[in-house]
Design a protein around this motif. Sequence first.
Motif, PDB file in Angstrom:
ATOM      1  N   LEU A 224       0.853  -1.190   0.000  1.00  0.00           N
ATOM      2  CA  LEU A 224       0.000   0.000   0.000  1.00  0.00           C
ATOM      3  C   LEU A 224       0.883   1.232   0.000  1.00  0.00           C
ATOM      4  CD1 LEU A 224      -2.541  -0.945   2.809  1.00  0.00           C
ATOM      5  CD2 LEU A 224      -3.144  -0.484   0.418  1.00  0.00           C
ATOM      6  N   ARG A 225       0.424   2.267  -0.671  1.00  0.00           N
ATOM      7  CA  ARG A 225       1.164   3.525  -0.547  1.00  0.00           C
ATOM      8  C   ARG A 225       0.191   4.660  -0.281  1.00  0.00           C
ATOM      9  NH1 ARG A 225       3.151   6.267  -6.223  1.00  0.00           N
ATOM     10  NH2 ARG A 225       1.249   5.978  -7.411  1.00  0.00           N
ATOM     11  N   ALA A 226       0.700   5.668   0.405  1.00  0.00           N
ATOM     12  CA  ALA A 226      -0.085   6.877   0.668  1.00  0.00           C
ATOM     13  C   ALA A 226       0.722   8.053   0.150  1.00  0.00           C
ATOM     14  CB  ALA A 226      -0.339   7.028   2.164  1.00  0.00           C
ATOM     15  N   VAL A 227       0.071   8.870  -0.684  1.00  0.00           N
ATOM     16  CA  VAL A 227       0.764  10.019  -1.271  1.00  0.00           C
ATOM     17  C   VAL A 227       0.038  11.285  -0.838  1.00  0.00           C
ATOM     18  CG1 VAL A 227       1.453  11.128  -3.427  1.00  0.00           C
ATOM     19  CG2 VAL A 227       1.533   8.627  -3.235  1.00  0.00           C
ATOM     20  N   ALA A 228       0.793  12.201  -0.241  1.00  0.00           N
ATOM     21  CA  ALA A 228       0.175  13.435   0.262  1.00  0.00           C
ATOM     22  C   ALA A 228       0.773  14.655  -0.414  1.00  0.00           C
ATOM     23  CB  ALA A 228       0.389  13.537   1.775  1.00  0.00           C
ATOM     24  N   TRP A 229      -0.066  15.678  -0.550  1.00  0.00           N
ATOM     25  CA  TRP A 229       0.397  16.999  -1.009  1.00  0.00           C
ATOM     26  C   TRP A 229       0.167  17.963   0.153  1.00  0.00           C
ATOM     27  CZ3 TRP A 229       2.844  17.879  -5.604  1.00  0.00           C
ATOM     28  CH2 TRP A 229       3.135  19.219  -5.915  1.00  0.00           C
ATOM     29  N   VAL A 230       1.212  18.671   0.541  1.00  0.00           N
ATOM     30  CA  VAL A 230       1.150  19.498   1.745  1.00  0.00           C
ATOM     31  C   VAL A 230       1.488  20.943   1.388  1.00  0.00           C
ATOM     32  CG1 VAL A 230       2.258  19.900   4.006  1.00  0.00           C
ATOM     33  CG2 VAL A 230       1.803  17.557   3.224  1.00  0.00           C
ATOM     34  N   SER A 255       9.680   9.218   0.004  1.00  0.00           N
ATOM     35  CA  SER A 255       9.881  10.418  -0.802  1.00  0.00           C
ATOM     36  C   SER A 255       9.409  11.625  -0.016  1.00  0.00           C
ATOM     37  CB  SER A 255       9.082  10.333  -2.108  1.00  0.00           C
ATOM     38  OG  SER A 255       9.461   9.191  -2.826  1.00  0.00           O
ATOM     39  N   PHE A 256      10.236  12.683  -0.095  1.00  0.00           N
ATOM     40  CA  PHE A 256       9.902  13.906   0.616  1.00  0.00           C
ATOM     41  C   PHE A 256      10.432  15.048  -0.250  1.00  0.00           C
ATOM     42  CE2 PHE A 256      10.045  17.065   4.030  1.00  0.00           C
ATOM     43  CZ  PHE A 256       8.921  16.737   4.780  1.00  0.00           C
ATOM     44  N   GLU A 257       9.589  15.487  -1.161  1.00  0.00           N
ATOM     45  CA  GLU A 257       9.989  16.404  -2.232  1.00  0.00           C
ATOM     46  C   GLU A 257       9.396  17.782  -1.996  1.00  0.00           C
ATOM     47  OE1 GLU A 257      11.692  15.247  -5.325  1.00  0.00           O
ATOM     48  OE2 GLU A 257      12.225  13.660  -3.924  1.00  0.00           O
ATOM     49  N   ILE A 258      10.131  18.805  -2.386  1.00  0.00           N
ATOM     50  CA  ILE A 258       9.633  20.166  -2.187  1.00  0.00           C
ATOM     51  C   ILE A 258       9.476  20.891  -3.516  1.00  0.00           C
ATOM     52  CG2 ILE A 258      11.931  21.239  -1.866  1.00  0.00           C
ATOM     53  CD1 ILE A 258      10.516  22.884   0.467  1.00  0.00           C
ATOM     54  N   VAL A 259       8.392  21.661  -3.624  1.00  0.00           N
ATOM     55  CA  VAL A 259       8.098  22.464  -4.817  1.00  0.00           C
ATOM     56  C   VAL A 259       7.630  23.835  -4.330  1.00  0.00           C
ATOM     57  CG1 VAL A 259       6.576  22.696  -6.829  1.00  0.00           C
ATOM     58  CG2 VAL A 259       7.422  20.434  -6.182  1.00  0.00           C
ATOM     59  N   ASN A 285       5.283  23.708  -1.191  1.00  0.00           N
ATOM     60  CA  ASN A 285       4.478  22.486  -1.281  1.00  0.00           C
ATOM     61  C   ASN A 285       5.398  21.295  -1.047  1.00  0.00           C
ATOM     62  OD1 ASN A 285       1.836  23.517  -2.813  1.00  0.00           O
ATOM     63  ND2 ASN A 285       3.633  24.518  -3.676  1.00  0.00           N
ATOM     64  N   LEU A 286       4.874  20.267  -0.397  1.00  0.00           N
ATOM     65  CA  LEU A 286       5.635  19.026  -0.238  1.00  0.00           C
ATOM     66  C   LEU A 286       4.852  17.886  -0.864  1.00  0.00           C
ATOM     67  CD1 LEU A 286       6.507  19.295   3.579  1.00  0.00           C
ATOM     68  CD2 LEU A 286       8.060  19.755   1.651  1.00  0.00           C
ATOM     69  N   LEU A 287       5.580  16.996  -1.526  1.00  0.00           N
ATOM     70  CA  LEU A 287       4.967  15.743  -1.944  1.00  0.00           C
ATOM     71  C   LEU A 287       5.595  14.655  -1.093  1.00  0.00           C
ATOM     72  CD1 LEU A 287       4.143  14.384  -5.416  1.00  0.00           C
ATOM     73  CD2 LEU A 287       5.289  12.969  -3.745  1.00  0.00           C
ATOM     74  N   ILE A 288       4.756  13.927  -0.384  1.00  0.00           N
ATOM     75  CA  ILE A 288       5.264  12.902   0.540  1.00  0.00           C
ATOM     76  C   ILE A 288       4.675  11.553   0.152  1.00  0.00           C
ATOM     77  CG2 ILE A 288       5.367  12.166   2.959  1.00  0.00           C
ATOM     78  CD1 ILE A 288       4.808  15.144   3.708  1.00  0.00           C
ATOM     79  N   GLU A 289       5.541  10.552   0.050  1.00  0.00           N
ATOM     80  CA  GLU A 289       5.024   9.198  -0.163  1.00  0.00           C
ATOM     81  C   GLU A 289       5.481   8.303   0.976  1.00  0.00           C
ATOM     82  OE1 GLU A 289       4.734   7.426  -4.031  1.00  0.00           O
ATOM     83  OE2 GLU A 289       5.460   5.491  -3.301  1.00  0.00           O
ATOM     84  N   ALA A 290       4.518   7.596   1.576  1.00  0.00           N
ATOM     85  CA  ALA A 290       4.821   6.600   2.608  1.00  0.00           C
ATOM     86  C   ALA A 290       4.278   5.261   2.126  1.00  0.00           C
ATOM     87  CB  ALA A 290       4.171   6.991   3.928  1.00  0.00           C
ATOM     88  N   VAL A 291       5.022   4.188   2.351  1.00  0.00           N
ATOM     89  CA  VAL A 291       4.613   2.883   1.825  1.00  0.00           C
ATOM     90  C   VAL A 291       4.606   1.830   2.924  1.00  0.00           C
ATOM     91  CG1 VAL A 291       5.693   3.491  -0.379  1.00  0.00           C
ATOM     92  CG2 VAL A 291       6.910   2.007   1.215  1.00  0.00           C
ATOM     93  N   ALA A 292       3.930   0.732   2.624  1.00  0.00           N
ATOM     94  CA  ALA A 292       3.925  -0.409   3.555  1.00  0.00           C
ATOM     95  C   ALA A 292       3.875  -1.695   2.745  1.00  0.00           C
ATOM     96  CB  ALA A 292       2.708  -0.333   4.477  1.00  0.00           C
TER      97      ALA A 292
END
Length: 487
Positions: A224-230, A255-259, A285-292
Amino acid sequence: MTCVPDATLLDTLARLLGPKGFTRDPADLAPWLTDWRGRVHGAAAALLSPSSTAEVAEVLRLADKHRVAIVPQGGNTSMVAGATPPADGAALILSTRRMHAIRSLSAEDNVAVAEAGVVLSDLHDAAASIGRRFPLSLASKGTATIGGLISTNAGGTQVLRFGTMRALVLGIEAVLPSGEIFDGLSALRKDNRGYDLRQLLAGAEGTLGVITAASLRLVPAIGLRAVAWVGLRESQAAITLLRRLEAATGEAVESFEIVPDEGLALVLRHIPGTRAPLADAHRWNLLIEAVAPAGAADPADSLGTVLGDAIADGLIEDAAIAANEAQAESFWRLRESMSEAERIDGLAAKHDVSVPVSAMPAFLDEGRAAVEARFPGTRVLAFGHLGDGNVHFNVRAPIGVDDRAWLERDGKAVSAFVHDMAGARGGSLSAEHGIGQTKLADFARTAGPARLAALRAIKEALDPRGIMNPGKLVPGPRAVAQGGRSQ
Ligand code: MLT
Ligand code: ZN
């Protein structure tokens, strides 16, 4: 000094490689003579496309004997013109694109053996077919090849958890400039036989030989993955958020990306079908992906809790977790389109700097102010891999100024300024793109005598006739005096 290939050598190569492996047709050569950014143009005597390691070995043996330069090329996606031949037209391009077999895949060993010309997304698919994945990804995954990714020690969007390409290479098969084949493919997790030729060839940008195949580390497929935009106001808050996420989720955050807001605006303007994930604009803005893994708890739960708390205590302003895979992909598309949107918008002085993660917020804010004060009217656009301390700290021309003329005039000074800012904070002027041609002058200027002497000694020892990818990575004695080219 290398030589121009004579007719006899070209005939020998044509016979050796056959019509599929040898061409001098200008139309066939054209796509391979210019770098991805369209800034550096070269010329070549022929395009060689060997189909096997044995053919590569014979090509290098002949090239070494005749002192002819070889420019190895994979997908030609270098960001630093590392695969673009010199302008004199004397070099031979050696393309690995016909060597695209995945020789083996083992779920038991967690290893794939891929030839140099395998495209990254094809390796992703192959790994998925056995319930595994290859944990390195970047925007050019549909074109970039394994040989080039190793030769440049590529980074991408999962370095935070898995490291750069070097950390994923277990074995290498390569042809040395003499034509000898180095068989280092066996995928041992431990091998302590002294100098590590695999790691010397990784990141060597084709200056020490041609990588023909590699054994690569696979990891379990994502369940499973969860992708967030912050959205948030302060870059410092991003690092606080990252550490909170790590504390709450362990190694789940990949992933912890900045825009920046101006970066997102550029993507929305230039890339069709994109839309902003949040209702309002935010400074960062941050794009964050967390996986399991399969069967584990949904990472969206812990991600949602941390983000909810962060909004409640004012650390961040807003956040959205993708509701499904399509939305997750659309978030990623925003981030991965940054370079393309920037390219459509115009030329920029491009940088790929790293500093310690804790120093990055100040670097982003103070660095921007310093550049815009020193070069009035310029516009900094810094985005990238905040979680591992690497951003693409690009600088655009003042509005209304011809960007090409500006870059010609000020590009070198702007780049030197940015590189020195990173250096002053203990950073690097090349985090993940390599040195190639476009970083060579600043690398020579800043590398220091010990690093330069060691680099030149290694080059001299393995490639005494200097045939491998001349003009890249290893600064010649005159590199600083000549000043190189701007970005
Ligand atoms: C990225 O992170 O998007 C790439 O490294 C591309 C770039 O620097 O432009
Ligand atoms: Zn990048």
